[in-house]
Design a protein around this motif. Structure first.
Motif, PDB file in Angstrom:
ATOM      1  N   GLN A 346       0.826  -1.210   0.000  1.00  0.00           N
ATOM      2  CA  GLN A 346       0.000   0.000   0.000  1.00  0.00           C
ATOM      3  C   GLN A 346       0.866   1.269   0.000  1.00  0.00           C
ATOM      4  N   ILE A 347       1.961   1.210   0.765  1.00  0.00           N
ATOM      5  CA  ILE A 347       2.859   2.377   0.821  1.00  0.00           C
ATOM      6  C   ILE A 347       3.509   2.595  -0.546  1.00  0.00           C
ATOM      7  N   THR A 348       3.890   1.491  -1.217  1.00  0.00           N
ATOM      8  CA  THR A 348       4.477   1.614  -2.556  1.00  0.00           C
ATOM      9  C   THR A 348       3.489   2.276  -3.510  1.00  0.00           C
ATOM     10  N   ASN A 351       3.251   5.983  -2.618  1.00  0.00           N
ATOM     11  CA  ASN A 351       4.403   6.740  -3.139  1.00  0.00           C
ATOM     12  C   ASN A 351       4.288   6.948  -4.641  1.00  0.00           C
ATOM     13  N   GLY A 352       3.718   5.938  -5.340  1.00  0.00           N
ATOM     14  CA  GLY A 352       3.532   6.105  -6.776  1.00  0.00           C
ATOM     15  C   GLY A 352       2.563   7.219  -7.095  1.00  0.00           C
ATOM     16  N   TYR A 353       1.418   7.241  -6.336  1.00  0.00           N
ATOM     17  CA  TYR A 353       0.444   8.318  -6.567  1.00  0.00           C
ATOM     18  C   TYR A 353       1.047   9.680  -6.233  1.00  0.00           C
ATOM     19  N   LEU A 354       1.829   9.735  -5.131  1.00  0.00           N
ATOM     20  CA  LEU A 354       2.443  11.014  -4.764  1.00  0.00           C
ATOM     21  C   LEU A 354       3.393  11.490  -5.861  1.00  0.00           C
ATOM     22  N   THR A 355       4.114  10.551  -6.472  1.00  0.00           N
ATOM     23  CA  THR A 355       5.032  10.926  -7.555  1.00  0.00           C
ATOM     24  C   THR A 355       4.262  11.463  -8.754  1.00  0.00           C
ATOM     25  N   LEU A 356       3.111  10.813  -9.078  1.00  0.00           N
ATOM     26  CA  LEU A 356       2.295  11.301 -10.194  1.00  0.00           C
ATOM     27  C   LEU A 356       1.768  12.700  -9.906  1.00  0.00           C
ATOM     28  N   LYS A 372       5.873  16.364   3.011  1.00  0.00           N
ATOM     29  CA  LYS A 372       5.460  15.883   4.327  1.00  0.00           C
ATOM     30  C   LYS A 372       4.802  14.507   4.225  1.00  0.00           C
ATOM     31  N   LEU A 373       3.947  14.315   3.201  1.00  0.00           N
ATOM     32  CA  LEU A 373       3.287  13.019   3.023  1.00  0.00           C
ATOM     33  C   LEU A 373       4.316  11.924   2.744  1.00  0.00           C
ATOM     34  N   GLU A 374       5.317  12.241   1.913  1.00  0.00           N
ATOM     35  CA  GLU A 374       6.357  11.262   1.638  1.00  0.00           C
ATOM     36  C   GLU A 374       7.138  10.942   2.903  1.00  0.00           C
ATOM     37  N   SER A 375       7.337  11.965   3.779  1.00  0.00           N
ATOM     38  CA  SER A 375       8.020  11.734   5.047  1.00  0.00           C
ATOM     39  C   SER A 375       7.208  10.801   5.936  1.00  0.00           C
ATOM     40  N   VAL A 376       5.868  11.004   5.958  1.00  0.00           N
ATOM     41  CA  VAL A 376       4.996  10.133   6.760  1.00  0.00           C
ATOM     42  C   VAL A 376       5.101   8.694   6.263  1.00  0.00           C
ATOM     43  N   ALA A 377       5.069   8.513   4.941  1.00  0.00           N
ATOM     44  CA  ALA A 377       5.180   7.172   4.377  1.00  0.00           C
ATOM     45  C   ALA A 377       6.515   6.538   4.753  1.00  0.00           C
ATOM     46  N   GLY A 378       7.568   7.342   4.739  1.00  0.00           N
ATOM     47  CA  GLY A 378       8.881   6.825   5.129  1.00  0.00           C
ATOM     48  C   GLY A 378       8.918   6.402   6.582  1.00  0.00           C
ATOM     49  N   THR A 379       8.239   7.197   7.456  1.00  0.00           N
ATOM     50  CA  THR A 379       8.185   6.857   8.879  1.00  0.00           C
ATOM     51  C   THR A 379       7.482   5.524   9.086  1.00  0.00           C
ATOM     52  N   GLU A 381       7.286   3.048   6.948  1.00  0.00           N
ATOM     53  CA  GLU A 381       8.187   1.989   6.514  1.00  0.00           C
ATOM     54  C   GLU A 381       9.225   1.679   7.589  1.00  0.00           C
ATOM     55  N   THR A 382       9.733   2.738   8.253  1.00  0.00           N
ATOM     56  CA  THR A 382      10.712   2.549   9.324  1.00  0.00           C
ATOM     57  C   THR A 382      10.115   1.769  10.481  1.00  0.00           C
ATOM     58  N   GLN A 383       8.865   2.136  10.860  1.00  0.00           N
ATOM     59  CA  GLN A 383       8.222   1.445  11.978  1.00  0.00           C
ATOM     60  C   GLN A 383       7.940  -0.012  11.644  1.00  0.00           C
ATOM     61  N   ILE A 384       7.592  -0.301  10.395  1.00  0.00           N
ATOM     62  CA  ILE A 384       7.355  -1.690   9.992  1.00  0.00           C
ATOM     63  C   ILE A 384       8.661  -2.477  10.069  1.00  0.00           C
ATOM     64  N   ALA A 385       9.758  -1.860   9.624  1.00  0.00           N
ATOM     65  CA  ALA A 385      11.061  -2.516   9.735  1.00  0.00           C
ATOM     66  C   ALA A 385      11.408  -2.768  11.205  1.00  0.00           C
ATOM     67  N   PHE A 386      11.005  -1.826  12.074  1.00  0.00           N
ATOM     68  CA  PHE A 386      11.251  -1.946  13.510  1.00  0.00           C
ATOM     69  C   PHE A 386      10.533  -3.185  14.064  1.00  0.00           C
ATOM     70  N   THR A 387       9.282  -3.410  13.636  1.00  0.00           N
ATOM     71  CA  THR A 387       8.534  -4.588  14.123  1.00  0.00           C
ATOM     72  C   THR A 387       9.170  -5.868  13.629  1.00  0.00           C
ATOM     73  N   ARG A 388       9.818  -5.849  12.447  1.00  0.00           N
ATOM     74  CA  ARG A 388      10.478  -7.047  11.938  1.00  0.00           C
ATOM     75  C   ARG A 388      11.643  -7.434  12.849  1.00  0.00           C
ATOM     76  N   VAL A 389      12.364  -6.423  13.347  1.00  0.00           N
ATOM     77  CA  VAL A 389      13.513  -6.697  14.213  1.00  0.00           C
ATOM     78  C   VAL A 389      13.072  -7.357  15.514  1.00  0.00           C
ATOM     79  N   TYR A 390      11.934  -6.896  16.063  1.00  0.00           N
ATOM     80  CA  TYR A 390      11.504  -7.371  17.387  1.00  0.00           C
ATOM     81  C   TYR A 390      10.438  -8.461  17.337  1.00  0.00           C
ATOM     82  N   GLN A 391      10.218  -9.063  16.166  1.00  0.00           N
ATOM     83  CA  GLN A 391       9.154 -10.066  16.070  1.00  0.00           C
ATOM     84  C   GLN A 391       9.479 -11.343  16.869  1.00  0.00           C
TER      85      GLN A 391
END
Length: 541
Positions: A346-348, A351-356, A372-379, A381-391
């Motif tokens: 969904q984030i991908t 980001n595609g719509y934001l680029t368009l 700002k919206l792209e920054s939110v999407a990046g945040t 993604e970071t939080q999802i990566a964070f959950t992968r580390v602590y799963q």
């Protein structure tokens, strides 16, 4: 009369600084002297000389074509040299006027000076010396007049710019008193006259005068500030949003001598910004929907964690509890992996719509909100990566871990890490306990301010092992000492210190913060008796 080109342009009055000579009108009732002086001066190549045998003729000639300078005798039939000087000053202003006379009377000199004579030169007998002196006097007088006129025109141009500038230019003295301000301030602040403003402290016009003191402190450090937004008060007390660009003024002694700057009304710009925010509601809706998806993921993870705890409590057998826990964690990891995959898709797409959208947008303010919206999407993604580390948190059996191996060994310029009394110490903890100290290091670097020292020590106290992580940063305010361990609290992911506590609690280890604000943070990890081992060395036996 064949005269050379004047060094003053007839149109602009400015000096023509080419190869042109000085045009001179010589007035004297002695024809022989007129001819002799004319020949002598023109022979130098510096002057072109016209002659007049009377003051009346000289005035007529000057009216038809101005000269660069006038040389005049004093004693002439009819109108004398002083009367001619008066008439010239009345009609032609400050044209260089040289009184060239044989009369050495002091009263004549005084009267000439009173009426603005440029030079007073007494006729002599040595014509060669007189010619050189006349040329020098004429050139000096004409050059000085050119310089004065250029300076006057420069001042007039500067005054015109200041009086017609749309933005407001102002200058203060070292005490913050207005000593100059352009007329454009009147419609901006609603005043009728500059007299209502000059001599007043600039702080009187600030909605929050203390903010000016802060700005001046910053200005003294940086010397110059551009587009600093503040709120001023109009004459009627209404707010007006402005942007100020300032610079420090230094006197010849190198001392602070005040401030000068430009004030720009940005009220209309602020209005446009508000309209742009309103027009971007659709983009904000997308953001809210994305936030809802993240909350749903968090809620699912929380529910699964609670289910996992319930299974542990209900199981009577440690073996069966471990097996059930293993199965639950496997399901949790699978679900988390699937959920993370779906959200990243969904984030991908987002980001595609934001680029368009960005390709179609040219407005800088709209582009800023896209950033700002792209920054939110990046945040996210970071939080999802964070959950992968602590799963895998709590999914494996606790182990005995060497404390020194858990400490991150990094090298940063300007940062000293000190380790004391950590040798031969092991603690019983979750296998991912290394993340505890990684998060403490990240917290220090990210939130500790200008940290130059970190010290990690260990000691025994009342049967517990106390591991202390201490830095010399800005510390943590007292009201936040417990809040920082709450899930979602903080400026980054809001999970770091929350998970630190959760990792440690798996084996009954606790953590708290006991530092002093502005002196540094101190995290104290307390390992209960039986949860640590200190291997004795040969020297301790």
């Amino acid at each position: 009369m064949n005269r050379g080109k004047s060094r003053f342009s007839e149109v602009s009055g400015q000096c023509d600084r080419g190869d042109s000579v000085i045009s001179v009108l010589h007035v004297d009732d002695e024809c022989g002297l007129l001819e002799a002086v004319k020949l002598s001066l023109e022979d130098t190549g510096a002057c072109i000389v016209d002659t007049a045998e009377s003051a009346e003729l000289a005035i007529e000639m000057f009216r038809s074509h101005p000269y660069d300078a006038i040389i005049s005798d004093y004693a002439m039939p009819g109108t004398n040299g002083i009367d001619l000087l008066k008439q010239v000053r009345k009609e032609f202003g400050d044209i260089p006027f040289i009184l060239y006379t044989i009369i050495p009377r002091e009263d004549v000199l005084i009267e000439a000076i009173n009426y603005g004579v440029t030079f007073y030169l007494q006729k002599g007998t040595e014509q060669g010396l007189q010619t050189a002196e006349l040329v020098h006097v004429i050139d000096q007088a004409v050059t000085r007049r050119i310089t004065e006129q250029a300076l006057l025109e420069s001042e007039n141009r500067y005054r015109t710019i200041i009086e017609n500038i749309i933005d407001v230019y102002y200058r203060t003295d070292s005490e913050g008193t207005l000593v100059f301000i352009s007329p454009s301030v009147l419609p901006m602040l609603g005043y009728n006259s500059l007299d209502e403003l000059l001599g007043r402290k600039t702080g009187e016009f600030w909605k929050h005068p203390s903010e000016r003191d802060t700005l001046i402190s910053i200005l003294k450090e940086k010397k110059e500030i551009r587009d600093y937004e503040v709120t001023l008060l109009t004459k009627t007390g209404d707010d007006i949003q402005v942007a100020v660009s300032l610079r420090i003024c230094i006197n010849e002694k190198g001392e602070f001598d005040g401030v000068e700057g430009i004030i720009r009304d940005i009220s209309e710009r602020k209005k446009i910004e508000y309209e742009l925010i309103t027009k971007n509601l659709e983009l904000e809706k997308i953001n809210r929907e994305l936030s809802g998806t993240l909350e749903e993921l968090t809620s699912t993870q929380t529910a699964l964690a609670e289910r996992n705890q319930e299974l542990l409590t209900r199981e009577a057998s440690q073996k069966r509890s471990a097996a059930a826990l293993k199965r639950a964690n496997k399901q949790l990891n699978l679900l988390s992996s699937i959920t993370r995959h779906d959200i990243l898709n969904q984030i991908t797409a987002l980001n595609g719509y934001l680029t368009l959208i960005r390709d179609e947008i040219r407005d800088e303010e709209v582009a800023r909100y896209l950033d700002k919206l792209e920054s939110v999407a990046g945040t996210i993604e970071t939080q999802i990566a964070f959950t992968r580390v602590y799963q895998d948190l709590g999914s494996q059996e606790p182990q005995w871990l060497d404390v020194k191996n858990l400490i991150p060994h990094v090298t940063l310029s300007g940062l000293t890490i000190i380790e004391s009394n950590l040798d031969n110490i092991r603690i019983f903890a979750d296998p991912i306990a290394g993340k505890v100290f990684e998060n403490l290091f990240d917290n220090t670097i990210r939130h500790g301010g200008d940290v130059s020292r970190i010290e990690i020590t260990a000691r025994k106290e009342s049967g517990h092992l106390i591991i202390t992580w201490e830095d010399n940063g800005i510390g943590i305010p007292t009201p936040e000492k417990e809040l920082i361990f709450n899930r979602g609290y903080g400026k980054n992911t809001g999970l770091g210190l929350f998970l630190v506590r959760e990792i440690l609690l798996i084996t009954g280890i606790t953590i708290r913060e006991i530092g002093t604000e502005q002196k540094g943070a101190i995290f104290e990890i307390s390992v209960p008796e039986g949860g640590y081992e200190i291997e004795k060395t040969k020297g301790d036996a």
